[in-house]
Design a protein around this motif. Structure first.
Motif, PDB file in Angstrom:
ATOM      1  N   ILE A   1     -18.551  -9.164 -18.002  1.00  0.00           N
ATOM      2  CA  ILE A   1     -17.613  -9.593 -16.961  1.00  0.00           C
ATOM      3  C   ILE A   1     -17.744 -11.091 -16.690  1.00  0.00           C
ATOM      4  O   ILE A   1     -16.744 -11.800 -16.465  1.00  0.00           O
ATOM      5  N   ALA A   2     -18.978 -11.606 -16.723  1.00  0.00           N
ATOM      6  CA  ALA A   2     -19.175 -13.039 -16.513  1.00  0.00           C
ATOM      7  C   ALA A   2     -18.516 -13.863 -17.627  1.00  0.00           C
ATOM      8  O   ALA A   2     -17.860 -14.889 -17.366  1.00  0.00           O
ATOM      9  N   LEU A   3     -18.672 -13.410 -18.877  1.00  0.00           N
ATOM     10  CA  LEU A   3     -18.037 -14.128 -19.985  1.00  0.00           C
ATOM     11  C   LEU A   3     -16.515 -14.061 -19.903  1.00  0.00           C
ATOM     12  O   LEU A   3     -15.819 -15.053 -20.194  1.00  0.00           O
ATOM     13  N   LEU A   4     -15.978 -12.919 -19.505  1.00  0.00           N
ATOM     14  CA  LEU A   4     -14.529 -12.815 -19.356  1.00  0.00           C
ATOM     15  C   LEU A   4     -14.019 -13.714 -18.224  1.00  0.00           C
ATOM     16  O   LEU A   4     -12.942 -14.316 -18.333  1.00  0.00           O
ATOM     17  N   GLY A   5     -14.803 -13.797 -17.144  1.00  0.00           N
ATOM     18  CA  GLY A   5     -14.409 -14.685 -16.051  1.00  0.00           C
ATOM     19  C   GLY A   5     -14.404 -16.141 -16.470  1.00  0.00           C
ATOM     20  O   GLY A   5     -13.481 -16.899 -16.131  1.00  0.00           O
ATOM     21  N   TYR A   6     -15.433 -16.545 -17.209  1.00  0.00           N
ATOM     22  CA  TYR A   6     -15.466 -17.923 -17.706  1.00  0.00           C
ATOM     23  C   TYR A   6     -14.312 -18.182 -18.670  1.00  0.00           C
ATOM     24  O   TYR A   6     -13.696 -19.260 -18.661  1.00  0.00           O
ATOM     25  N   GLY A   7     -14.009 -17.191 -19.516  1.00  0.00           N
ATOM     26  CA  GLY A   7     -12.888 -17.355 -20.441  1.00  0.00           C
ATOM     27  C   GLY A   7     -11.564 -17.475 -19.724  1.00  0.00           C
ATOM     28  O   GLY A   7     -10.697 -18.271 -20.124  1.00  0.00           O
ATOM     29  N   LEU A   8     -11.390 -16.712 -18.641  1.00  0.00           N
ATOM     30  CA  LEU A   8     -10.148 -16.822 -17.876  1.00  0.00           C
ATOM     31  C   LEU A   8     -10.009 -18.205 -17.231  1.00  0.00           C
ATOM     32  O   LEU A   8      -8.913 -18.795 -17.223  1.00  0.00           O
ATOM     33  N   PHE A   9     -11.114 -18.723 -16.707  1.00  0.00           N
ATOM     34  CA  PHE A   9     -11.071 -20.070 -16.134  1.00  0.00           C
ATOM     35  C   PHE A   9     -10.708 -21.106 -17.201  1.00  0.00           C
ATOM     36  O   PHE A   9      -9.917 -22.031 -16.952  1.00  0.00           O
ATOM     37  N   ALA A  10     -11.282 -20.952 -18.420  1.00  0.00           N
ATOM     38  CA  ALA A  10     -10.968 -21.894 -19.498  1.00  0.00           C
ATOM     39  C   ALA A  10      -9.508 -21.787 -19.923  1.00  0.00           C
ATOM     40  O   ALA A  10      -8.859 -22.813 -20.227  1.00  0.00           O
ATOM     41  N   VAL A  11      -8.960 -20.590 -19.935  1.00  0.00           N
ATOM     42  CA  VAL A  11      -7.560 -20.409 -20.322  1.00  0.00           C
ATOM     43  C   VAL A  11      -6.629 -21.073 -19.317  1.00  0.00           C
ATOM     44  O   VAL A  11      -5.668 -21.774 -19.685  1.00  0.00           O
ATOM     45  N   LEU A  12      -6.904 -20.859 -18.029  1.00  0.00           N
ATOM     46  CA  LEU A  12      -6.049 -21.456 -16.998  1.00  0.00           C
ATOM     47  C   LEU A  12      -6.119 -22.984 -17.018  1.00  0.00           C
ATOM     48  O   LEU A  12      -5.094 -23.673 -16.885  1.00  0.00           O
ATOM     49  N   SER A  13      -7.323 -23.520 -17.212  1.00  0.00           N
ATOM     50  CA  SER A  13      -7.464 -24.980 -17.270  1.00  0.00           C
ATOM     51  C   SER A  13      -6.758 -25.553 -18.493  1.00  0.00           C
ATOM     52  O   SER A  13      -6.081 -26.593 -18.417  1.00  0.00           O
ATOM     53  N   SER A  14      -6.927 -24.891 -19.635  1.00  0.00           N
ATOM     54  CA  SER A  14      -6.297 -25.375 -20.864  1.00  0.00           C
ATOM     55  C   SER A  14      -4.782 -25.245 -20.806  1.00  0.00           C
ATOM     56  O   SER A  14      -4.050 -26.065 -21.384  1.00  0.00           O
ATOM     57  N   PHE A  15      -4.296 -24.209 -20.123  1.00  0.00           N
ATOM     58  CA  PHE A  15      -2.843 -24.019 -20.036  1.00  0.00           C
ATOM     59  C   PHE A  15      -2.182 -25.193 -19.310  1.00  0.00           C
ATOM     60  O   PHE A  15      -1.141 -25.697 -19.740  1.00  0.00           O
ATOM     61  N   VAL A  16      -2.823 -25.644 -18.246  1.00  0.00           N
ATOM     62  CA  VAL A  16      -2.270 -26.789 -17.510  1.00  0.00           C
ATOM     63  C   VAL A  16      -2.306 -28.050 -18.369  1.00  0.00           C
ATOM     64  O   VAL A  16      -1.359 -28.847 -18.392  1.00  0.00           O
ATOM     65  N   ALA A  17      -3.384 -28.231 -19.113  1.00  0.00           N
ATOM     66  CA  ALA A  17      -3.517 -29.448 -19.923  1.00  0.00           C
ATOM     67  C   ALA A  17      -2.600 -29.428 -21.136  1.00  0.00           C
ATOM     68  O   ALA A  17      -1.994 -30.451 -21.498  1.00  0.00           O
ATOM     69  N   LEU A  18      -2.475 -28.252 -21.797  1.00  0.00           N
ATOM     70  CA  LEU A  18      -1.698 -28.187 -23.027  1.00  0.00           C
ATOM     71  C   LEU A  18      -0.198 -28.261 -22.765  1.00  0.00           C
ATOM     72  O   LEU A  18       0.562 -28.715 -23.643  1.00  0.00           O
ATOM     73  N   THR A  19       0.246 -27.792 -21.626  1.00  0.00           N
ATOM     74  CA  THR A  19       1.679 -27.922 -21.336  1.00  0.00           C
ATOM     75  C   THR A  19       2.071 -29.387 -21.061  1.00  0.00           C
ATOM     76  O   THR A  19       3.238 -29.749 -21.235  1.00  0.00           O
ATOM     77  N   ASP A  20       1.091 -30.201 -20.669  1.00  0.00           N
ATOM     78  CA  ASP A  20       1.316 -31.652 -20.542  1.00  0.00           C
ATOM     79  C   ASP A  20       0.582 -32.332 -21.698  1.00  0.00           C
ATOM     80  O   ASP A  20      -0.401 -33.046 -21.526  1.00  0.00           O
ATOM     81  N   PHE A  21       1.080 -32.093 -22.921  1.00  0.00           N
ATOM     82  CA  PHE A  21       0.347 -32.484 -24.112  1.00  0.00           C
ATOM     83  C   PHE A  21       0.183 -33.995 -24.257  1.00  0.00           C
ATOM     84  O   PHE A  21      -0.883 -34.448 -24.714  1.00  0.00           O
ATOM     85  N   PRO A  22       1.142 -34.853 -23.936  1.00  0.00           N
ATOM     86  CA  PRO A  22       0.918 -36.304 -24.093  1.00  0.00           C
ATOM     87  C   PRO A  22      -0.285 -36.796 -23.302  1.00  0.00           C
ATOM     88  O   PRO A  22      -1.077 -37.611 -23.808  1.00  0.00           O
ATOM     89  N   THR A  23      -0.436 -36.305 -22.061  1.00  0.00           N
ATOM     90  CA  THR A  23      -1.608 -36.716 -21.276  1.00  0.00           C
ATOM     91  C   THR A  23      -2.893 -36.209 -21.921  1.00  0.00           C
ATOM     92  O   THR A  23      -3.902 -36.934 -21.999  1.00  0.00           O
ATOM     93  N   PHE A  24      -2.860 -34.992 -22.399  1.00  0.00           N
ATOM     94  CA  PHE A  24      -4.036 -34.421 -23.067  1.00  0.00           C
ATOM     95  C   PHE A  24      -4.378 -35.213 -24.329  1.00  0.00           C
ATOM     96  O   PHE A  24      -5.557 -35.508 -24.607  1.00  0.00           O
ATOM     97  N   ALA A  25      -3.354 -35.592 -25.111  1.00  0.00           N
ATOM     98  CA  ALA A  25      -3.589 -36.339 -26.351  1.00  0.00           C
ATOM     99  C   ALA A  25      -4.144 -37.727 -26.065  1.00  0.00           C
ATOM    100  O   ALA A  25      -5.053 -38.210 -26.784  1.00  0.00           O
ATOM    101  N   ASN A  26      -3.651 -38.392 -25.037  1.00  0.00           N
ATOM    102  CA  ASN A  26      -4.162 -39.721 -24.700  1.00  0.00           C
ATOM    103  C   ASN A  26      -5.629 -39.655 -24.269  1.00  0.00           C
ATOM    104  O   ASN A  26      -6.437 -40.527 -24.633  1.00  0.00           O
TER     105      ASN A  26
END
Length: 217
Positions: free
Chosen positions: A104-129
């Protein structure tokens, strides 16, 4: 001429002679000793069936005392569990509890990583810079069209990978199997897939392509 026999009783003419004695042959095919139960009455047969010892009593002219019906046997109950098996089950649950906590702890950490990455990847130019600045590449990311497309696809793949991992982990936890390795494998596979998708817009950017050419020469 014969003289008349007066004073003698005349022999009766209609007197039939006695039939000669003929030994009558036995036609009864029964043996000298009857077979077991052959001439027994129905009552005696039932007595022998219910009580085998009644044979001796009947042969000696004694009355057969019927046996009292014994107590009915109780219905077969389910086998009781051994104390050793009952004592081993709590130990198995304690071992499963640690696995559940880690999973459950690993799944929780994975969910946090998915949500953080989703915000960054949808704004890809900022992420790439930010990535170019971390690596040490001069210039700015200008491949906006491919960046937005492949960034959105990578974010979706990341989320789907976590969802599949969570479903598999939940099913294995319900079956009582060791599950902590499932989130780890799911995270590795998801990161490899997302990295491959992000390389498409990054390698298509002129500044990054120039940097790679300069480093490779």
């Amino acid at each position: 001429m014969s003289e008349p026999t007066e004073g003698r009783p005349a022999a009766s003419a209609d007197k039939t002679p006695a039939a000669p004695s003929v030994a009558v042959e036995r036609t009864d095919a029964r043996p000298d000793r009857p077979l077991y139960g052959e001439y027994a009455t129905p009552e005696e047969q039932r007595a022998r069936i219910r009580q085998p010892d009644a044979t001796w009593a009947l042969e000696n002219g004694q009355a057969v005392v019927p046996e009292s019906p014994g107590p009915s046997r109780p219905a077969a109950s389910a086998p009781e569990k051994s104390p050793l098996v009952s004592a081993a089950q709590p130990a198995k649950r304690r071992g499963g509890l640690a696995d559940r906590v880690i999973t459950i702890a690993l799944l929780g950490y994975g969910l946090f990583a998915v949500l953080s990455s989703f915000v960054a990847l949808t704004d890809f130019p900022t992420f790439a810079n930010m990535w170019m600045e971390t690596v040490g590449i001069d210039g700015e990311f200008t491949n906006f069209a491919q960046g937005r497309l492949w960034g959105t696809i990578a974010a979706a793949v990341f989320a789907i990978g976590w969802l599949i991992t969570a479903v598999l982990s939940w099913r294995m936890l319900r079956r009582g199997r060791i599950t902590f390795w499932v989130p780890i494998v799911g995270a590795v596979v998801s990161y490899l897939a997302v990295t491959a998708l992000l390389l498409v817009p990054l390698l298509g950017d002129p500044a990054i392509a120039e940097y790679l050419t300069r480093v490779g020469s």
